[in-house]
Scaffold this active site. Sequence first.
Site, PDB file in Angstrom:
ATOM      1  N   LYS A   1      -2.295  -0.292  -9.103  1.00 55.66           N
ATOM      2  CA  LYS A   1      -2.683  -0.819  -7.813  1.00 55.66           C
ATOM      3  C   LYS A   1      -4.122  -0.637  -7.617  1.00 55.66           C
ATOM      4  O   LYS A   1      -4.771  -1.575  -6.974  1.00 55.66           O
ATOM      5  CB  LYS A   1      -1.849  -0.722  -6.828  1.00 55.66           C
ATOM      6  CG  LYS A   1      -0.336  -1.308  -7.190  1.00 55.66           C
ATOM      7  CD  LYS A   1       0.521  -1.466  -5.908  1.00 55.66           C
ATOM      8  CE  LYS A   1       2.109  -1.848  -6.188  1.00 55.66           C
ATOM      9  NZ  LYS A   1       2.825  -2.249  -5.112  1.00 55.66           N
TER      10      LYS A   1
ATOM     11  N   GLU B   1      -3.582   1.938   2.584  1.00 56.97           N
ATOM     12  CA  GLU B   1      -4.068   0.561   3.025  1.00 56.97           C
ATOM     13  C   GLU B   1      -3.896   0.324   4.424  1.00 56.97           C
ATOM     14  O   GLU B   1      -2.936   1.078   5.364  1.00 56.97           O
ATOM     15  CB  GLU B   1      -3.081  -0.745   2.392  1.00 56.97           C
ATOM     16  CG  GLU B   1      -3.593  -1.070   1.189  1.00 56.97           C
ATOM     17  CD  GLU B   1      -2.552  -2.265   0.693  1.00 56.97           C
ATOM     18  OE1 GLU B   1      -1.738  -2.625   1.362  1.00 56.97           O
ATOM     19  OE2 GLU B   1      -2.479  -2.550  -0.482  1.00 56.97           O
TER      20      GLU B   1
ATOM     21  N   ARG C   1       4.612 -10.822 -14.659  1.00 58.50           N
ATOM     22  CA  ARG C   1       5.630 -11.337 -15.454  1.00 58.50           C
ATOM     23  C   ARG C   1       6.560 -12.289 -14.725  1.00 58.50           C
ATOM     24  O   ARG C   1       5.967 -13.109 -13.744  1.00 58.50           O
ATOM     25  CB  ARG C   1       6.746  -9.953 -15.250  1.00 58.50           C
ATOM     26  CG  ARG C   1       6.922  -9.761 -13.708  1.00 58.50           C
ATOM     27  CD  ARG C   1       8.114  -8.682 -13.442  1.00 58.50           C
ATOM     28  NE  ARG C   1       7.895  -7.966 -12.257  1.00 58.50           N
ATOM     29  CZ  ARG C   1       8.325  -8.368 -11.308  1.00 58.50           C
ATOM     30  NH1 ARG C   1       8.672  -9.720 -10.831  1.00 58.50           N
ATOM     31  NH2 ARG C   1       8.173  -7.767 -10.153  1.00 58.50           N
TER      32      ARG C   1
HETATM   33  P1  ADP Z   1       5.965  -3.269  -4.360  1.00 58.73           P
HETATM   34  O1  ADP Z   1       5.233  -3.400  -5.470  1.00 58.73           O
HETATM   35  O2  ADP Z   1       6.673  -1.785  -4.124  1.00 58.73           O
HETATM   36  O3  ADP Z   1       6.937  -4.232  -4.127  1.00 58.73           O
HETATM   37  P2  ADP Z   1       4.005  -4.211  -2.531  1.00 58.73           P
HETATM   38  O4  ADP Z   1       2.747  -4.257  -2.582  1.00 58.73           O
HETATM   39  O5  ADP Z   1       4.367  -5.526  -3.444  1.00 58.73           O
HETATM   40  O6  ADP Z   1       5.010  -3.482  -3.170  1.00 58.73           O
HETATM   41  O7  ADP Z   1       4.627  -4.673  -1.085  1.00 58.73           O
HETATM   42  C1  ADP Z   1       6.062  -4.936  -0.967  1.00 58.73           C
HETATM   43  C2  ADP Z   1       6.389  -5.475   0.488  1.00 58.73           C
HETATM   44  O8  ADP Z   1       5.748  -4.311   1.494  1.00 58.73           O
HETATM   45  C3  ADP Z   1       5.278  -6.567   0.882  1.00 58.73           C
HETATM   46  O9  ADP Z   1       6.193  -7.890   0.708  1.00 58.73           O
HETATM   47  C4  ADP Z   1       5.059  -6.382   2.449  1.00 58.73           C
HETATM   48  O10 ADP Z   1       6.780  -6.739   3.181  1.00 58.73           O
HETATM   49  C5  ADP Z   1       5.176  -4.634   2.540  1.00 58.73           C
HETATM   50  N1  ADP Z   1       3.555  -4.305   2.462  1.00 58.73           N
HETATM   51  C6  ADP Z   1       2.982  -4.146   1.574  1.00 58.73           C
HETATM   52  N2  ADP Z   1       1.754  -3.888   2.038  1.00 58.73           N
HETATM   53  C7  ADP Z   1       1.687  -3.791   3.337  1.00 58.73           C
HETATM   54  C8  ADP Z   1       0.604  -3.680   4.230  1.00 58.73           C
HETATM   55  N3  ADP Z   1      -0.549  -3.410   3.764  1.00 58.73           N
HETATM   56  N4  ADP Z   1       0.902  -3.954   5.480  1.00 58.73           N
HETATM   57  C9  ADP Z   1       2.264  -4.417   6.077  1.00 58.73           C
HETATM   58  N5  ADP Z   1       3.320  -4.745   4.977  1.00 58.73           N
HETATM   59  C10 ADP Z   1       3.004  -4.446   3.427  1.00 58.73           C
END
Ligand code: ADP
Length: 499
Positions: free
Chosen positions: A117, A201, A293
């Site tokens: 990431k 983040e 994917r």
């Molecule tokens: P993973 O790959 O573990 O699924 P993601 O980056 O896709 O993680 O994030 C999954 C979920 O986590 C998002 O859909 C959101 O709900 C929450 N999330 C991720 N990053 C943030 C952020 N910076 N602020 C608020 N919520 C977040």
Amino acid sequence: MAIKKILVANRGEIAVRIMRACREMDIATVAIYSEADRNGLHVRYADEAYCIGPPPSGESYLRIDKIIDTALKAKVAAIHPGYGFLAENSSFVEACEANKIVYIGPNSRATKLLGDKTNARKAMSAAGVAIVPGTKDPIKDEKEAAGIAAQIGYPVLIKAAGGGGGKGMRIVDKPEELARALKSAAAEAASAFGDPTIYIEKYITQPRHVEIQILADNHGNVVHLNERECSVQRRYQKMIEESPSPIVNAELRQEMGEAAKKAARAANYNNAGTVEFLVDAARKFYFLEVNARLQVEHPVTELVTGIDIVKEQINIAGGEELRFTQAEIPLRGAALECRISAEDPDNSFMPSTGRVVGLSWPGGPGVRVESGISEGFEIPIYYDPLIAKLLTWGKDRNEAIGRMRRALDEFWIKGVKTTTPFHRRILDDAEFLAGQYDTHFVARFLERGMPRGADDEQLAVLAAVVAHLKLKAKTSLQVEAGTTESKWRVTGRWQGMRR
Ligand code: ADP
């Protein structure tokens, strides 16, 4: 080069879904299965099937060596990884490439870049795609973390570079909590992904998760297939998805679509993929990650565009050019997906395994069912609890929701508990119906106090008994003109018929 035989390196609903596309395209299919899946639908559906090991996925569905051996033995032209397991594993893509087996998905370099990431954030930021504010490099130590967190401002979110499935994520509200959160996130990341690397983040407080489906061929053409709204999540896991998103208008769709295409180009991406964004309260959107994917929720997009994404994946992998331009991609009506898991929503979503002793799927207009189970199947404890996806399409969101309510009421399963009642209640929730929800919606919904399912069940049983007695008394069951029956009585009779 037309692909004539495909090994599907997966199980359950997604394996069946991929094989269905193959059958329509006159492509032979090969299933692999673990000892726990001997009676799985995907095994029965395939033209050939090979057992590759014991139930734990580390000894079966994750064994690159065994899968490649099987592919060579079965003389397949290509492998489709589905989602989960080896999808997004660049070593697996490399193993396919080394053995001259076509991998139905993105190339290994794009997979590797996007799998980390922090690297992905760096590449996107360089390409001019707005990322969630925060670090683009791994965090070295606590002191550095404290400085960065103070700079971007609390609350912050600690995330795992190799992350997925919401693992290794920690919200930190204030400086005192940082050190502990860093340690536990790194430990969780190390055990889940074999990599303790973490980054920080900005925590977006009321975000919506909106993602763009893309298709990119091997000739430089990239299109997007509109958005999916995936904010109905529990513990960062999606439960309901829909398209179009209630908050995305034509202008935002165009902007997000263009950003997603830019992201795909920046990663030299090919095949199908999803660019995930968070949209804040001011409708500003930020790049989250690329899922390299096929997604669980891809059929939502298929319903509103009429494009079969799996077929397109196979065509692209076979070297064909995209057969449509951006302007030719429609957005027709509205679609909804409920992920049905073998979990007990009235008991903290505890996994519910066991034998499926009764099963009846919904049907009728606008209903699509994706599942890998059948009556008699013993749901294994080893894998993801997702047992089915119910999808509905309607000319607008209201019709899709009405059809989903009906589909959930019609769906009947005996032997395991499922999340169906939970979905059914969400579909009556005012916040969901207004379309004004964010990623915290499910938490709020649970706090509001979900009506207890046990009561629902008892009511249904009672209604079935009443219906039965009425039937005996009148010999035929007639609903008197003008009486409106309660939903639970109707559902009770419906369920009662199948007991
Ligand atoms: P993973 O790959 O573990 O699924 P993601 O980056 O896709 O993680 O994030 C999954 C979920 O986590 C998002 O859909 C959101 O709900 C929450 N999330 C991720 N990053 C943030 C952020 N910076 N602020 C608020 N919520 C977040």
